[in-house]
Design an enzyme around this catalytic site. Structure first.
Site, PDB file in Angstrom:
ATOM      1  N   GLY A  10       1.609  43.178 -42.531  1.00  0.00           N
ATOM      2  CA  GLY A  10       0.949  42.039 -41.913  1.00  0.00           C
ATOM      3  C   GLY A  10      -0.556  42.111 -42.077  1.00  0.00           C
ATOM      4  N   ASP A  31       8.463  47.010 -42.116  1.00  0.00           N
ATOM      5  CA  ASP A  31       8.186  45.593 -41.900  1.00  0.00           C
ATOM      6  C   ASP A  31       9.465  44.824 -42.200  1.00  0.00           C
ATOM      7  OD1 ASP A  31       7.042  42.824 -42.189  1.00  0.00           O
ATOM      8  OD2 ASP A  31       5.135  43.908 -42.056  1.00  0.00           O
ATOM      9  N   SER A  34       9.232  39.054 -42.092  1.00  0.00           N
ATOM     10  CA  SER A  34       9.396  37.720 -41.504  1.00  0.00           C
ATOM     11  C   SER A  34       8.098  36.923 -41.550  1.00  0.00           C
ATOM     12  CB  SER A  34       9.896  37.825 -40.061  1.00  0.00           C
ATOM     13  OG  SER A  34       8.957  38.510 -39.254  1.00  0.00           O
ATOM     14  N   PHE A  81       2.311  47.640 -34.715  1.00  0.00           N
ATOM     15  CA  PHE A  81       1.843  46.257 -34.832  1.00  0.00           C
ATOM     16  C   PHE A  81       2.986  45.256 -34.737  1.00  0.00           C
ATOM     17  CE2 PHE A  81      -1.461  48.451 -37.442  1.00  0.00           C
ATOM     18  CZ  PHE A  81      -2.586  48.038 -36.740  1.00  0.00           C
ATOM     19  N   SER A 125      -3.733  43.046 -26.664  1.00  0.00           N
ATOM     20  CA  SER A 125      -4.502  41.818 -26.871  1.00  0.00           C
ATOM     21  C   SER A 125      -5.328  41.467 -25.648  1.00  0.00           C
ATOM     22  CB  SER A 125      -3.533  40.667 -27.175  1.00  0.00           C
ATOM     23  OG  SER A 125      -4.162  39.415 -27.058  1.00  0.00           O
ATOM     24  N   TYR A 150       3.385  34.881 -25.444  1.00  0.00           N
ATOM     25  CA  TYR A 150       2.785  35.946 -26.259  1.00  0.00           C
ATOM     26  C   TYR A 150       1.966  36.889 -25.381  1.00  0.00           C
ATOM     27  CZ  TYR A 150      -0.590  38.353 -29.157  1.00  0.00           C
ATOM     28  OH  TYR A 150      -1.388  39.339 -29.725  1.00  0.00           O
ATOM     29  N   LYS A 154       2.496  41.112 -24.290  1.00  0.00           N
ATOM     30  CA  LYS A 154       1.518  42.201 -24.382  1.00  0.00           C
ATOM     31  C   LYS A 154       1.312  42.853 -23.014  1.00  0.00           C
ATOM     32  CE  LYS A 154       0.842  41.982 -28.748  1.00  0.00           C
ATOM     33  NZ  LYS A 154       1.386  43.048 -29.621  1.00  0.00           N
ATOM     34  N   PHE A 178      -9.591  41.330 -29.595  1.00  0.00           N
ATOM     35  CA  PHE A 178      -9.905  39.931 -29.389  1.00  0.00           C
ATOM     36  C   PHE A 178      -9.414  39.145 -30.611  1.00  0.00           C
ATOM     37  CE2 PHE A 178     -11.521  41.938 -25.848  1.00  0.00           C
ATOM     38  CZ  PHE A 178     -11.862  41.002 -24.899  1.00  0.00           C
ATOM     39  N   ARG A 295      -4.326  22.558 -26.412  1.00  0.00           N
ATOM     40  CA  ARG A 295      -3.080  23.265 -26.700  1.00  0.00           C
ATOM     41  C   ARG A 295      -2.711  24.113 -25.489  1.00  0.00           C
ATOM     42  NH1 ARG A 295      -3.433  26.995 -31.885  1.00  0.00           N
ATOM     43  NH2 ARG A 295      -5.033  27.917 -30.537  1.00  0.00           N
TER      44      ARG A 295
END
Length: 338
Positions: A10, A31, A34, A81, A125, A150, A154, A178, A295
């Site tokens: 990624g 990995d 995807s 990750f 995150s 999401y 985390k 960030f 959003r």
């Protein structure tokens, strides 16, 4: 020493693989492809001259994960990750995000425990903070209710690691970063999401080359100077360096606690419009954009206090915003032969 990087093809993972190889580590990459391409291996080889060991594996498959760790018992540390990673997408696909992000983490931790492996760097995150009250955000900022699935994965991911450490001698560093942007200066690896991008920078660069007709800017009535969201942007190469430093911190047993948390950012906030103007400055291309509705899941502003990671790990960001966008543009042009 052998290091496992999950999600290693990624965006952030591939840059971290490069940083590890350049430090002399033997890297194993897992990995499921995807949201990544097998061609990233060639990009890594073009930079370092080495191809990491690679295995395509869905970390939600518990039996396959245990078999993998049993076959690689000489791994010294894990950088995790592998996860679905877009706030906007998670609002539309909450169950998929919970399944992927929780099951993969739990299976990796269970397999680590089974073979006695106890060193992990966790990709966390700034979304764990929700809408912070005081800027810049420190690691002591209270953890509020997540504004997206999401962000919640985390938050809970960190809690899972902390709970395991109470009954197993796990040593982990949670890196709350960030907004990673940019690309390797060589242009051989960069951010290349499958399908329509959910992240801002690839959408900007794809708009610049004509793949997207215009850039959608979500909302212009936030509590910021120009009304668009403000974020802290960090160059992916600087971020990769932070992961290597965090891992070496554990390898050298310099950590004073089982679980330690560090913010990783540039320490400064930029609005979406400031980012667009920076890109126009370094590329010479005017970006066609439209203001659309907000959003769900987006906070007004967030940027990092990086004093702790600078003091403890000796890490500092080295790239400016223009550097970040110039490298992202170089990657986009090179990857598309523009």
């Amino acid at each position: 020493m052998k290091v496992l990087v999950t999600g290693g093809l990624g965006f952030i993972g591939s840059h971290t693989v490069v940083a590890l190889q350049e430090k002399g580590y033997e890297v194993v990459v897992v990995d499921d492809l995807s949201n990544a391409s097998i061609t990233v291996l060639e990009g890594i080889k073009s930079i370092t001259g080495q191809v990491p060991t690679f295995e395509q594996l869905d970390l939600r498959d518990k039996q396959a994960v245990h078999q993998f760790f049993h076959a690689h018992q000489d791994i010294a540390g894990v950088i995790h990750f592998a996860a679905s990673k877009a706030v906007g997408e998670s609002m539309k696909l909450p169950l998929e995000y919970y399944e992927n992000n929780f099951f993969s983490l739990i299976n990796v931790l269970a397999a680590m425990k089974h073979i006695g492996l106890n060193k992990m760097i966790f990709s966390s995150s700034c979304t764990v903070y929700g809408q912070g009250e005081v800027m810049p955000l420190t690691e002591e900022e209270s953890i509020k209710t997540a504004l997206s699935p999401y962000g919640n994965t985390k938050q809970v991911g960190e809690e899972i690691i902390v709970d395991l450490a109470k009954v197993y001698p796990l040593q982990a560093v949670l890196l709350r970063y960030f907004n990673p942007i940019g690309a390797h200066e060589s242009g051989f690896i960069g951010e290349s999401p499958q399908g329509v991008p959910y992240n801002l920078i690839p959408y900007i660069t794809q708009t610049a080359v004509g793949v997207r007709p215009f850039l959608s800017i979500y909302g212009k009535d936030y509590d910021t100077a120009d009304g668009t969201c403000v974020r802290d942007y960090i160059h992916v190469v600087d971020l990769a360096d932070a992961h290597v430093r965090a891992l070496e911190y554990l390898f050298k047993n310099e950590n004073t606690e089982q679980i330690e948390v560090f913010n990783v950012g540039n320490g400064q906030g930029y609005s979406v419009l400031e980012l667009v103007h920076s890109f126009e400055r370094v590329s010479g291309i005017k970006i066609n954009y439209e203001i659309v509705e907000r959003r769900p899941g987006d906070v007004d502003k967030a940027w990092a206090n990086t004093a702790k990671i600078e003091r403890v790990l000796g890490w500092k960001p080295t790239k400016t915003l223009d550097d970040m966008l110039a490298s992202a543009w170089n990657w986009e042009k090179k990857s598309r032969k523009y």
